[in-house]
Write a protein that holds these residues in place. Structure first.
Motif, short mmCIF file in Angstrom:
data_model
loop_
_atom_site.label_atom_id
_atom_site.label_comp_id
_atom_site.label_asym_id
_atom_site.label_seq_id
_atom_site.Cartn_x
_atom_site.Cartn_y
_atom_site.Cartn_z
N ARG A 114 0.84 -1.20 0.00
CA ARG A 114 0.00 0.00 0.00
C ARG A 114 0.87 1.25 0.00
N ARG A 131 1.35 5.12 0.95
CA ARG A 131 0.86 6.11 1.90
C ARG A 131 1.22 7.52 1.42
N GLU A 177 -6.98 4.61 -1.42
CA GLU A 177 -6.32 3.31 -1.32
C GLU A 177 -5.68 2.97 -2.66
#
Length: 272
Positions: A129, A131, A156
């Motif tokens: 993921r 950020r 996301e």
């Protein structure tokens, strides 16, 4: 025949003038690029601290830095992780999520308008993921080393193996590494490390091993440099937009002259 000669003379004069304006703007854009790189080099070398004792780096393109700065490998200051490998099975899996690839990343900006999707399992979502504040660096191709900070445009999002994700481990902002990559690529550091007969690559091992200068006040230096570089890019963008309008005017002028939409004997110069 006389009318055709008149049209040809008119177009020669006007198109020549438009061409000269375009060339002048292109020179200005090139000078802005040189100024950008000079500003980056000055920041990375701490040239504002010329009065303090300095240490040699051994790099011809960044020969010295203040003696109290650190010099160390990227891995001592940043975590670097390559993204997830893409294949047909993974692209069509049960947990589709948007992801970034190298086509989305350019110097200082990330375009999230055309995100592709592939499946990420739960443990992969933790690992890959992206950020807000992560630096994404292109791993290969013509855009090798191009990098930008993710601003959180999508809540996301993940990333593919064509990108490295960089996170700061200490007091150094990721933008510091981004500007180092910008200058290093321009002076040919990555080209000299690769095989010119193949597509250039910046592997994770290579990126982590590069030695870079590290100041104690990287955040304030990056903030000042970012403001300066952004101003240059705004000006370059305006010049490029002006050149686009010139090309439109050029084509419109040719069309109008050859189709007889105005009399070239009485026409004034087209505003550009």
């Amino acid at each position: 025949m006389k009318d055709q000669r008149r049209i040809a003379d008119f177009l020669d004069a006007e198109l020549g003038r438009i061409g000269r304006i375009g060339e002048a703007r292109n020179r200005q854009i090139h000078l802005l690029l040189e100024r950008e790189l000079a500003a980056i080099a000055a920041t990375l070398s701490g040239s504002d601290e010329a009065a303090v004792e300095r240490r040699e780096t051994g790099w011809s393109w960044l020969p010295s830095v203040p003696a109290h700065w650190e010099i160390g490998p990227v891995c001592a200051y940043f975590d670097v992780l390559l993204g997830k490998m893409l294949n047909q099975e993974r692209a069509a899996g049960p947990h589709p999520r948007p992801y970034l690839r190298n086509a989305n990343v350019h110097w200082y900006e990330i375009n999230a308008d055309d995100l592709a999707e592939m499946s990420f399992e739960a443990e992969e979502r933790l690992r890959y993921r992206v950020r807000k504040g992560d630096l994404l660096v292109c791993e290969g191709g013509a855009g090798v080393a191009e990098s930008a900070v993710w601003g959180g445009l999508v809540d996301e999002v993940y990333y593919q193996k064509s990108l490295h994700r960089v996170r700061s481990r200490r007091h150094v902002p990721v933008e510091w590494l981004m500007y180092w990559l910008r200058l290093a690529k321009e002076v040919g550091v990555f080209a000299s490390d690769g095989n010119i007969a193949t597509i250039p690559h910046l592997t994770g091992e290579q990126l982590r091993a590069y030695r870079i200068p590290i100041p104690p006040d990287g955040h304030s230096r990056v903030a000042r440099l970012a403001e300066e570089v952004q101003a240059m890019y705004r000006l370059a963008s305006s010049l490029q937009s002006g050149n686009s309008l010139l090309l439109e005017n050029r084509q419109a002028l040719i069309t109008a002259a050859v189709t007889g939409q105005f009399d070239v004997t009485t026409a004034g110069r087209v505003e550009t």
